[in-house]
Scaffold this motif. Structure first.
Motif, short mmCIF file in Angstrom:
data_model
loop_
_atom_site.label_atom_id
_atom_site.label_comp_id
_atom_site.label_asym_id
_atom_site.label_seq_id
_atom_site.Cartn_x
_atom_site.Cartn_y
_atom_site.Cartn_z
N SER A 297 26.85 59.28 48.24
CA SER A 297 26.32 58.06 47.61
C SER A 297 25.22 57.41 48.44
CB SER A 297 27.45 57.04 47.40
OG SER A 297 28.40 57.53 46.48
N PRO A 301 22.24 60.69 46.25
CA PRO A 301 23.21 60.63 45.15
C PRO A 301 22.78 61.39 43.90
CG PRO A 301 22.06 58.53 45.38
CD PRO A 301 21.69 59.36 46.57
N HIS A 342 37.43 55.76 49.63
CA HIS A 342 36.05 55.78 49.14
C HIS A 342 35.48 54.38 49.08
CE1 HIS A 342 33.13 55.92 45.68
NE2 HIS A 342 32.69 56.96 46.37
N LEU A 346 32.40 52.40 51.29
CA LEU A 346 31.25 51.79 50.62
C LEU A 346 31.18 50.29 50.90
CD1 LEU A 346 31.17 53.57 47.14
CD2 LEU A 346 29.97 54.15 49.25
N ARG A 356 20.99 50.46 47.93
CA ARG A 356 21.68 51.66 47.47
C ARG A 356 23.07 51.40 46.93
NH1 ARG A 356 20.46 55.97 52.41
NH2 ARG A 356 18.56 54.95 53.15
N LEU A 357 23.76 50.37 47.43
CA LEU A 357 25.16 50.18 47.09
C LEU A 357 25.39 48.86 46.37
CD1 LEU A 357 26.83 51.46 50.38
CD2 LEU A 357 26.49 52.71 48.24
N ALA A 406 33.87 55.72 40.16
CA ALA A 406 32.89 56.66 40.71
C ALA A 406 33.54 57.96 41.15
CB ALA A 406 32.15 56.01 41.88
#
Length: 565
Positions: A297, A301, A342, A346, A356-357, A406
């Motif tokens: 990610s 990604p 996960h 993140l 990006r996140l 996700a």
């Protein structure tokens, strides 16, 4: 062809695209021949191709986290069957044990087939899918009351299923007599066999076309390219040591340390609770899959992944901990801690990678299992549904509504028509969840409300939801999202709330009401564009009264100006 010889870029591209096409063809073959809606409708499955050593080379559609299992399963098969003559042309192996390459839980069954050219293995085809029932203490095979894996069903530790093209009859008999749904099991089993065989046939044709040496060199080149792409992305990623501790629904605190440098990324999960007596444990391989997903990610990604993609990633765990459980720990509900790992990674990195996140998502598989006698045929059914929910907002747009997590990837919710036809329930209602949460300059996506009406006495509910007490997190002053939970509304009007439960008794007229959360918001809610708020009101995301409170609009003047009141 020697290792130093170079393959022209056009041939490399053709072989790479051919591998992808073969993996996709395997996926289609499995989907079209499977017996269970959890496979052919929901696509709770994955297909892939590895090289001879078990490094992932290409993947089909389906669940990305499932594809991440396949290479680990193949490598375990190579260890278990390492003597000359153990692996022969036409063989197919089966594994589901998380301590023997199965990675996840006993319901997720991997089939893998070696691809021979001459006397040499050049690749493996592999697939994984969720089977409705593999025995164990409860229908559906995972229970919140399980304290060891022996209670969760039949363990298959990299066993040979097909020998030189012919089924191994004793293994087939063991499978059939250790499930409550043998016809579904056989249908799904042969779908997986067909997918593995079709992929192997195509790979042999590919090697015949380009030659074994060129094919093998191309596979190695793909791996090397994957590593280069990841390293290039890391060079444009903030460097340093980042830490996070997050409270969980059960009161435990999960911790992660992430170190990013030009040449790699380290995810350290050693400082976490010991494995538990319940079914929420995660194998080390499962933890690695979660870290690989997070790594992808933040690096590349949108591109394809292979074994080389993850060479710069190192995952550190502590044996005997929740994220590196030792046998015989139960793992039936592994998926919730898989997604917790996960999400933990993140969340740790999101403030440092705002481009990006996003903010926090509903981040749960929200596994919903309803079973019992079918009201029309009295045949036992087991509905197994992962649920869809809201994703977090990003710094420049709202989060997506009604999406799988996700970790779940390219899967679908089961259509109401299929659900009602195959299972003994009515789908009374499915709509976006109207519970408040996730407000911000950009709002989090909405979860859903889904009502199943039970049609038979003697039915049951099993569910596994997290983020039932600790909501998805907002980012940059955005509000937290809402919670995931299940409500059982009894025929007499009484209501019960659940998140992690198994064997909840249901009778005719009861309603199982699923509520999945909205994602977290991004940015201060007072900065939200008035036109966007008006759209939210028109679409039922928020009431006028709540909009006034959340967005701090005095007397609704801005709403009035926008022509809404």
């Amino acid at each position: 062809m020697s290792h130093s010889d170079k393959i022209d870029i056009f041939t490399l591209d053709i072989i790479q695209n051919a591998l992808q096409a073969i993996a996709d063809e395997m996926f289609t073959a499995m989907r079209k021949t499977a017996m269970s809606p959890i496979i052919y409708e929901v696509l709770d499955m994955g297909t892939g191709i590895t090289d001879a050593q078990g490094n992932i080379a290409s993947s089909g559609a389906g669940i990305p986290a499932f594809v991440g299992v396949l290479d680990k399963a193949v490598r375990r098969i190579l260890v278990e069957h390492g003597q000359p003559g153990d692996i022969e042309p036409g063989d197919i192996f089966i594994t589901n044990d998380p301590y023997s390459g199965g990675v996840t839980h006993l319901n997720d069954v991997v089939l893998s087939m070696p691809v021979f050219v001459g006397d040499d293995i050049v690749a493996w085809t592999a697939n994984i899918a969720h089977w409705n029932d593999v025995g164990g203490m409860v229908p559906g095979s995972f229970s919140t009351d399980a304290t060891e894996i022996f209670q969760e069903g039949l363990r298959l530790a990299a066993v040979k299923l097909i020998s030189r093209g012919k089924p191994v009859r004793p293994v087939m008999q063991i499978l059939r007599y250790n499930t409550r749904m043998p016809d579904f099991m056989e249908g799904d089993l042969w779908a997986g066999i067909a997918a593995a065989r079709s992929g192997a046939t195509r790979l042999i044709e590919l090697t015949q076309k380009y030659g074994k040496a060129t094919f093998l060199q191309a596979m190695q080149d793909f791996m090397d390219h994957g590593e280069k792409v990841s390293l290039k992305a890391l060079r444009h990623t903030p460097k340093g040591r980042f830490e996070l501790a997050e409270l969980q629904d059960d009161g435990k605190v999960y911790k992660v340390v992430v170190e990013i440098g030009d040449n790699g990324m380290i995810v350290d999960l050693r400082d976490n609770p010991d494995q538990v007596h319940g079914p929420g444990n995660l194998s080390r391989d499962g933890t690695v899959v979660a870290a690989q997903m997070a790594f992808k990610s933040i690096t590349e990604p949108n591109g394809s992944a292979n074994g080389g993609t993850f060479r710069p990633l190192k995952v550190v765990t502590r044996p005997g901990s929740l994220f590196d459980a030792r046998s015989p720990a139960a793992e039936g509900f592994y998926f919730e801690n898989l997604i917790r790992v996960h999400d933990l990674i993140l969340r740790c990195l999101a403030p440092h990678l705002p481009d990006r996140l996003p903010a926090g998502s509903f981040s749960s598989i929200c596994a919903t299992v309803i079973g019992g006698p079918h009201p029309e045929t009295a045949r036992i059914f087991t509905l197994v549904e992962p649920e869809i929910g809201g994703w977090g907002a990003k710094r420049d747009h709202d989060g997506n509504s009604a999406m799988f997590s996700a970790m779940h990837g390219e899967t679908y919710n089961c259509p109401a028509e299929i659900c009602e036809a195959r299972y003994g329930v009515y789908v009374e209602r499915m709509e976006l969840n109207d519970e408040p949460g996730g407000y911000g300059q950009y709002r989090g996506g909405r979860g859903i409300r889904l009502d199943y009406q039970i049609r038979s006495d003697g039915s049951f509910l099993t569910c596994g939801y997290t983020r039932a007490k600790v909501p998805p997190w907002g980012q940059a002053n955005g509000r937290d999202g809402s919670l995931n939970y299940v409500e059982v509304v009894r025929a007499d009007g009484r209501s019960e709330r659940y998140a992690m439960a198994s064997g909840v008794k249901l009778d005719r007229g009861d309603v199982v009401r699923v509520r999945t959360g909205s994602g977290g918001g991004y940015g201060d809610p007072s900065m939200r564009d008035p036109d966007a708020v008006c759209d939210d009101i028109r679409n039922g995301y928020i009431s006028v009264e709540l909009a006034r409170e959340v967005y701090h609009w005095e007397g609704g003047v801005r709403l009035h100006h926008a022509g809404q009141i």
